[in-house]
Design a protein around this motif. Structure first.
Motif, PDB file in Angstrom:
ATOM      1  N   ARG A 114     -11.481 -47.597  13.439  1.00  0.00           N
ATOM      2  CA  ARG A 114     -10.934 -46.855  12.310  1.00  0.00           C
ATOM      3  C   ARG A 114     -11.929 -46.819  11.163  1.00  0.00           C
ATOM      4  NH1 ARG A 114      -5.070 -48.657  10.755  1.00  0.00           N
ATOM      5  NH2 ARG A 114      -4.850 -47.887  12.900  1.00  0.00           N
ATOM      6  N   TRP A 115     -12.065 -45.656  10.548  1.00  0.00           N
ATOM      7  CA  TRP A 115     -12.872 -45.489   9.356  1.00  0.00           C
ATOM      8  C   TRP A 115     -12.043 -45.814   8.109  1.00  0.00           C
ATOM      9  CZ3 TRP A 115     -17.981 -44.904   9.101  1.00  0.00           C
ATOM     10  CH2 TRP A 115     -18.669 -44.370  10.186  1.00  0.00           C
ATOM     11  N   ALA A 116     -12.724 -46.329   7.081  1.00  0.00           N
ATOM     12  CA  ALA A 116     -12.090 -46.576   5.781  1.00  0.00           C
ATOM     13  C   ALA A 116     -13.082 -46.190   4.695  1.00  0.00           C
ATOM     14  CB  ALA A 116     -11.671 -48.035   5.642  1.00  0.00           C
ATOM     15  N   ILE A 117     -12.596 -45.518   3.658  1.00  0.00           N
ATOM     16  CA  ILE A 117     -13.456 -45.107   2.555  1.00  0.00           C
ATOM     17  C   ILE A 117     -13.551 -46.250   1.543  1.00  0.00           C
ATOM     18  CG2 ILE A 117     -11.476 -43.980   1.435  1.00  0.00           C
ATOM     19  CD1 ILE A 117     -15.143 -42.783   1.237  1.00  0.00           C
ATOM     20  N   ILE A 118     -14.755 -46.694   1.243  1.00  0.00           N
ATOM     21  CA  ILE A 118     -14.968 -47.744   0.239  1.00  0.00           C
ATOM     22  C   ILE A 118     -15.062 -47.129  -1.150  1.00  0.00           C
ATOM     23  CG2 ILE A 118     -16.504 -49.596  -0.519  1.00  0.00           C
ATOM     24  CD1 ILE A 118     -17.367 -49.961   2.369  1.00  0.00           C
ATOM     25  N   SER A 119     -15.805 -46.021  -1.254  1.00  0.00           N
ATOM     26  CA  SER A 119     -15.953 -45.339  -2.536  1.00  0.00           C
ATOM     27  C   SER A 119     -16.181 -43.858  -2.278  1.00  0.00           C
ATOM     28  CB  SER A 119     -17.124 -45.923  -3.334  1.00  0.00           C
ATOM     29  OG  SER A 119     -17.342 -45.190  -4.525  1.00  0.00           O
ATOM     30  N   THR A 120     -15.432 -43.010  -2.965  1.00  0.00           N
ATOM     31  CA  THR A 120     -15.632 -41.568  -2.816  1.00  0.00           C
ATOM     32  C   THR A 120     -16.825 -41.083  -3.628  1.00  0.00           C
ATOM     33  OG1 THR A 120     -14.025 -41.196  -4.597  1.00  0.00           O
ATOM     34  CG2 THR A 120     -13.206 -41.120  -2.315  1.00  0.00           C
ATOM     35  N   ASN A 121     -17.127 -41.786  -4.741  1.00  0.00           N
ATOM     36  CA  ASN A 121     -18.262 -41.416  -5.593  1.00  0.00           C
ATOM     37  C   ASN A 121     -18.865 -42.682  -6.175  1.00  0.00           C
ATOM     38  OD1 ASN A 121     -16.085 -38.984  -6.147  1.00  0.00           O
ATOM     39  ND2 ASN A 121     -18.178 -38.263  -5.856  1.00  0.00           N
ATOM     40  N   THR A 122     -19.900 -43.187  -5.554  1.00  0.00           N
ATOM     41  CA  THR A 122     -20.542 -44.383  -6.102  1.00  0.00           C
ATOM     42  C   THR A 122     -21.225 -44.091  -7.432  1.00  0.00           C
ATOM     43  OG1 THR A 122     -22.534 -43.910  -4.813  1.00  0.00           O
ATOM     44  CG2 THR A 122     -20.919 -45.397  -3.826  1.00  0.00           C
ATOM     45  N   SER A 123     -21.487 -42.821  -7.729  1.00  0.00           N
ATOM     46  CA  SER A 123     -22.132 -42.465  -8.998  1.00  0.00           C
ATOM     47  C   SER A 123     -21.308 -42.912 -10.190  1.00  0.00           C
ATOM     48  CB  SER A 123     -22.340 -40.953  -9.077  1.00  0.00           C
ATOM     49  OG  SER A 123     -23.074 -40.485  -7.975  1.00  0.00           O
ATOM     50  N   LEU A 124     -20.017 -43.034  -9.994  1.00  0.00           N
ATOM     51  CA  LEU A 124     -19.136 -43.405 -11.096  1.00  0.00           C
ATOM     52  C   LEU A 124     -19.015 -44.911 -11.260  1.00  0.00           C
ATOM     53  CD1 LEU A 124     -16.282 -40.809 -10.459  1.00  0.00           C
ATOM     54  CD2 LEU A 124     -18.339 -40.568 -11.879  1.00  0.00           C
ATOM     55  N   GLU A 125     -19.689 -45.664 -10.392  1.00  0.00           N
ATOM     56  CA  GLU A 125     -19.588 -47.119 -10.456  1.00  0.00           C
ATOM     57  C   GLU A 125     -20.795 -47.710 -11.175  1.00  0.00           C
ATOM     58  OE1 GLU A 125     -18.743 -48.907  -6.696  1.00  0.00           O
ATOM     59  OE2 GLU A 125     -17.556 -47.192  -6.006  1.00  0.00           O
ATOM     60  N   LEU A 126     -20.600 -48.880 -11.750  1.00  0.00           N
ATOM     61  CA  LEU A 126     -21.648 -49.549 -12.507  1.00  0.00           C
ATOM     62  C   LEU A 126     -22.797 -49.965 -11.594  1.00  0.00           C
ATOM     63  CD1 LEU A 126     -22.535 -50.822 -15.231  1.00  0.00           C
ATOM     64  CD2 LEU A 126     -21.371 -52.916 -14.497  1.00  0.00           C
ATOM     65  N   ASN A 127     -24.034 -49.591 -11.966  1.00  0.00           N
ATOM     66  CA  ASN A 127     -25.260 -49.985 -11.260  1.00  0.00           C
ATOM     67  C   ASN A 127     -25.312 -49.514  -9.815  1.00  0.00           C
ATOM     68  OD1 ASN A 127     -26.202 -51.370 -13.539  1.00  0.00           O
ATOM     69  ND2 ASN A 127     -25.112 -53.239 -12.935  1.00  0.00           N
ATOM     70  N   ALA A 128     -24.538 -48.508  -9.478  1.00  0.00           N
ATOM     71  CA  ALA A 128     -24.481 -48.037  -8.097  1.00  0.00           C
ATOM     72  C   ALA A 128     -25.421 -46.849  -7.907  1.00  0.00           C
ATOM     73  CB  ALA A 128     -23.050 -47.641  -7.732  1.00  0.00           C
ATOM     74  N   PRO A 129     -25.849 -46.600  -6.673  1.00  0.00           N
ATOM     75  CA  PRO A 129     -26.727 -45.454  -6.408  1.00  0.00           C
ATOM     76  C   PRO A 129     -25.974 -44.137  -6.523  1.00  0.00           C
ATOM     77  CG  PRO A 129     -26.114 -46.524  -4.357  1.00  0.00           C
ATOM     78  CD  PRO A 129     -25.575 -47.387  -5.458  1.00  0.00           C
ATOM     79  N   GLY A 130     -26.704 -43.088  -6.891  1.00  0.00           N
ATOM     80  CA  GLY A 130     -26.136 -41.752  -6.973  1.00  0.00           C
ATOM     81  C   GLY A 130     -26.293 -41.009  -5.666  1.00  0.00           C
ATOM     82  N   PRO A 131     -25.984 -39.715  -5.657  1.00  0.00           N
ATOM     83  CA  PRO A 131     -26.119 -38.920  -4.432  1.00  0.00           C
ATOM     84  C   PRO A 131     -27.557 -38.947  -3.926  1.00  0.00           C
ATOM     85  CG  PRO A 131     -24.901 -37.728  -6.113  1.00  0.00           C
ATOM     86  CD  PRO A 131     -25.477 -38.910  -6.788  1.00  0.00           C
ATOM     87  N   ARG A 132     -27.718 -38.979  -2.600  1.00  0.00           N
ATOM     88  CA  ARG A 132     -29.058 -39.067  -2.041  1.00  0.00           C
ATOM     89  C   ARG A 132     -29.049 -38.758  -0.544  1.00  0.00           C
ATOM     90  NH1 ARG A 132     -31.231 -43.643  -4.042  1.00  0.00           N
ATOM     91  NH2 ARG A 132     -29.712 -43.320  -5.702  1.00  0.00           N
ATOM     92  N   SER A 133     -30.224 -38.469  -0.038  1.00  0.00           N
ATOM     93  CA  SER A 133     -30.433 -38.305   1.395  1.00  0.00           C
ATOM     94  C   SER A 133     -31.835 -38.790   1.728  1.00  0.00           C
ATOM     95  CB  SER A 133     -30.266 -36.840   1.817  1.00  0.00           C
ATOM     96  OG  SER A 133     -31.227 -36.030   1.177  1.00  0.00           O
ATOM     97  N   CYS A 134     -32.096 -38.970   3.008  1.00  0.00           N
ATOM     98  CA  CYS A 134     -33.389 -39.472   3.501  1.00  0.00           C
ATOM     99  C   CYS A 134     -33.723 -40.846   2.945  1.00  0.00           C
ATOM    100  CB  CYS A 134     -34.514 -38.476   3.197  1.00  0.00           C
ATOM    101  SG  CYS A 134     -34.299 -36.884   4.005  1.00  0.00           S
TER     102      CYS A 134
END
Length: 750
Positions: free
Chosen positions: A223-243
């Protein structure tokens, strides 16, 4: 000098080839590992070294060698100990060849005398018992019992490990039909927590924007579970990215994320980063800032260090600094972590800045939070991007191979020794050693316990290897339609590439490549793709593959780099499917079956010379047929060919093929491979009467004459010996007689 060979030996007259390789045409120092042990794993000493130049880089050049240095053990006591051990090994091996030679010729008196006086062991005691049961006494039932003992003793293990496995792919569906699953994407990152059975997934490119959602898959619960839908909104978290790349540290239960493709990810500016350190901004503020300050290739701010740590237990992000000794913001690199020593390694990739420089080999010490440059971009390992890097924990070595550099796909492989900071080229071109074609963005995983690296290749002019493109830039490729799997065994140097056949052939799809994969389970393999991710669970021996990008138009003339490797000039389809792959290997029970098949074949052949044909035919149907794999055409054909022994004119009790007593039964077996429905009483009726033919039909195997009561012909002895030696193919080298013949050794001396 370009191509060369190296020979070593104790005397100049007796030297052994230990290296065949080539030098690059540059001024960079190259190191080569010299083979210092034989096929049995015994180290040998050397006094003389001969280098034989084979070719140069130009016709106008003379062969020149500028500098050579040697490393190794020169301590006199150590070398003398190695020499004594190697001399003892040679003495033992010679005696084993003599013993084998005497036993093959049934010279058992000198054989037993040498065996007793020398104390040399020719083979494992169970193997000796097998020889006696098959060759000397013909005790077939005991021989089959010994096969089980051999299996329990682990004598089949070496063959099982070296056998060719088969790849079995299976698509995974979330068990919660109403649950969320990661949407389509390519260029994302994954890592695995093998202790708790979790797979983590972060970011990627969905064809329109970079993502910053964070997911966890529970392998046990499926089963999949979502930890965060937008880490950009969290403190010290990475923003959108690829590669980017992501690794899991089993010692601290943390995840490290490094890098991003900076061009199209729309990263935050320094001001936004400072705000993120103070606290999360509102979504409207963030969107406005991103729209106003989107960087371009011609004008954009210096990228901030894109290095983060996620504490899984506390669900907390931490932004980590990259000092002046660390890599710049990079993409399409590789990253691994040695959890035991708490050292993280990063190699290759390209700088996410206008110059797009290549990146070298770096290490990060988790304890002191310091970066170190281990190998520059122009060092022994040419830097690259879209490559593979594997960490071998036992020897603490990095395997680096394939990728792209200067518009050229690579098929080389290097081993970097962490302790010595030395790099060794294993293959300059593994394609020439029966390996895969040069490739880019491939994914690879390792099983240290089996000393194997696994990859998957989709064959065509454009190919993927656990993804990964392989193509001929000079011509337009065909669509991606065929698949195959590969493994690399590194138990020896330089190691061996092997192609793995799938358990089921690729489903022949008439639908175009752009269509969705069928959901009815008919597709044996994942459809061809790139920009996906693969992780491996060594406990269950299972690889997991997720997402990626599928090309709709295979015209490579239109391709250029994008967030997941290609631009939108070519129609592409992002995927969200999830697969697992296991390797089905030979089992010990299968080797027992094959060995029993060999034994029962020989038993049947001898019955044809001593028993009534119908009795032999009953044994063929009831006993030999039991151990035949009737799905294997080769085994089935061999099984039916055994009928010719019933019609052997030299047999004292053989019958004419036209005899009705056996002809009907033989025809039935030849046509259907079975005598079902044909009772023993029917066979007895078809046989000549005892008064006319003098034949007695025996239905009990216990009445069969014991071979020791008969005189054994040389032909039968040779057949028995061959049966025994055929079974030896399944037994470990150190538990059986040496390969080859004493006669061949004599030829080598002439």
């Amino acid at each position: 000098m370009k191509e060369f060979k190296v020979y070593i030996g104790i005397t100049p007259e007796n030297m052994t080839e230990v290296l065949h390789s080539s030098l690059k045409n540059d001024s960079i120092r190259e190191s080569f590992s010299i083979r210092h042990h034989n096929s049995a794993g015994r180290c040998f000493p050397t006094r003389f070294i001969k280098i034989e130049p084979l070719s140069v880089y130009g016709q106008s050049y003379n062969t020149s060698i500028w500098h050579i240095s040697l490393t190794g053990i020169i301590n006199e006591a150590s070398v003398e100990e190695v020499k004594r051990d190697y001399d003892q090994f040679r003495e033992t091996r010679v005696m084993q060849h003599i013993l084998k030679h005497l036993r093959q010729r049934q010279l058992l008196t000198p054989y037993n005398s040498i065996l007793t006086q020398s104390g040399v062991r020719l083979e494992h005691p169970l193997v000796t018992q097998l020889y006696e049961s098959i060759v000397l006494t013909g005790d077939w039932d005991k021989a089959e019992t010994i096969l089980h003992d051999i299996s329990v003793a682990g004598l089949f293990d070496q063959y099982l490990k070296s056998s060719h496995p088969r790849a079995v792919w299976q698509e995974i569906h979330d068990t919660d039909v109403n649950g969320d699953i990661p949407p389509v994407r390519g260029g994302h990152a994954m890592c695995i927590d093998t202790k708790r059975g979790y797979i983590y997934l972060f970011g990627g490119w969905d064809g329109q924007k970079s993502l910053d959602d964070f997911w966890r898959y529970d392998i046990k619960e499926q089963r999949w579970a979502i930890i965060s839908t937008n880490t950009s909104l969290e403190l010290n978290a990475p923003g959108p990215r690829s590669c980017h790349k992501m690794v899991y540290d089993s010692k601290t239960n943390c995840i490290y994320i490094l890098g991003r493709l900076y061009d199209l990810d729309k990263p935050a500016t320094r001001a936004q980063s400072r705000n993120a350190e103070i606290g999360p901004t509102s979504s409207s503020q963030r969107m406005s800032a991103a729209a106003d300050e989107t960087p371009t290739l011609s004008s954009r701010p210096m990228p901030l260090p894109e290095f983060y740590r996620y504490h899984c237990e506390h669900n907390k992000w931490e932004h980590l600094d990259i000092d002046e000794n660390g890599p710049r913001t990079i993409f399409d690199h590789q990253m691994i972590i040695d959890s035991e020593s708490q050292i993280l390694f990063v190699f290759g990739g390209r700088a996410a800045e206008k110059d797009l420089d290549y990146s070298g080999l770096y290490s990060y010490d988790v304890h002191i939070k310091k970066w170190s440059l281990l190998q520059a971009t122009n060092s022994a390992i040419p830097s690259r991007f879209g490559h593979s890097m594997i960490f071998e924990p036992t020897a603490r070595q990095l395997y680096i191979f394939a990728g792209e550099r200067e518009d050229r796909f690579l098929s080389d492989m290097y081993i970097y020794d962490i302790a010595t900071n030395n790099a060794t080229e294993v293959f300059s071109n593994f394609t020439s050693s029966s390996g895969p074609q040069p490739c880019f963005t491939q994914r690879a995983v390792v099983d240290p316990s089996l000393q194997e690296i696994y990859m998957s290749v989709w064959t065509s002019r454009c190919i993927h290897r656990f993804g990964g493109l392989i193509h001929d830039r000079a011509t337009h490729p065909r669509p991606l339609t065929e698949s195959s799997d590969w493994l690399y065994r590194y138990s020896s140097r330089p190691g061996k590439w092997e192609k793995i056949h799938t358990l089921e052939e690729h489903h022949k799809r008439s639908a175009p490549p752009s269509s969705s994969p069928p959901q009815d389970g008919t597709l044996a393999n994942p459809p061809p793709r790139f920009a996906h991710q693969v992780v491996y669970d060594p406990n269950s021996k299972t690889a997991y593959l997720h997402g990626g990008t599928m090309m709709v138009d295979s015209d490579f003339a239109k391709l250029r780099e994008g967030n997941d490797g290609l631009s939108e000039e070519v129609p592409m389809k992002r995927l969200s499917d999830f697969w697992k792959m296991t390797l089905r290997r030979l089992s010990s029970s299968e080797l027992i079956r094959r060995s029993a098949y060999l034994i029962r074949q020989q038993r049947f052949k001898e019955m044809c010379k001593t028993q009534a044909p119908v009795q032999s035919l009953i044994y063929l149907q009831n006993r030999v047929s039991q151990v035949v794999n009737h799905d294997d055409p080769n085994e089935t054909q061999l099984f039916r060919s055994l009928l010719t022994y019933l019609l052997d004119p030299s047999s004292p009790v053989s019958m004419s093929p036209a005899s009705p007593s056996i002809g009907y039964a033989v025809n039935a077996l030849e046509q259907s491979g079975s005598l079902e429905g044909l009772e023993t009483s029917d066979l007895q009726k078809l046989s000549p009467s005892q008064g006319q033919g003098g034949l007695e039909i025996q239905t009990s195997e216990e009445k069969t004459l014991h071979p020791t009561q008969q005189s054994l012909s040389q032909a039968s002895l040779d057949q028995r010996t061959k049966t025994f030696e055929d079974i030896l193919e399944f037994i470990a080298d150190d538990a059986k007689q040496p390969a080859g013949s004493l006669l061949d050794l004599v030829d080598d001396l002439l």
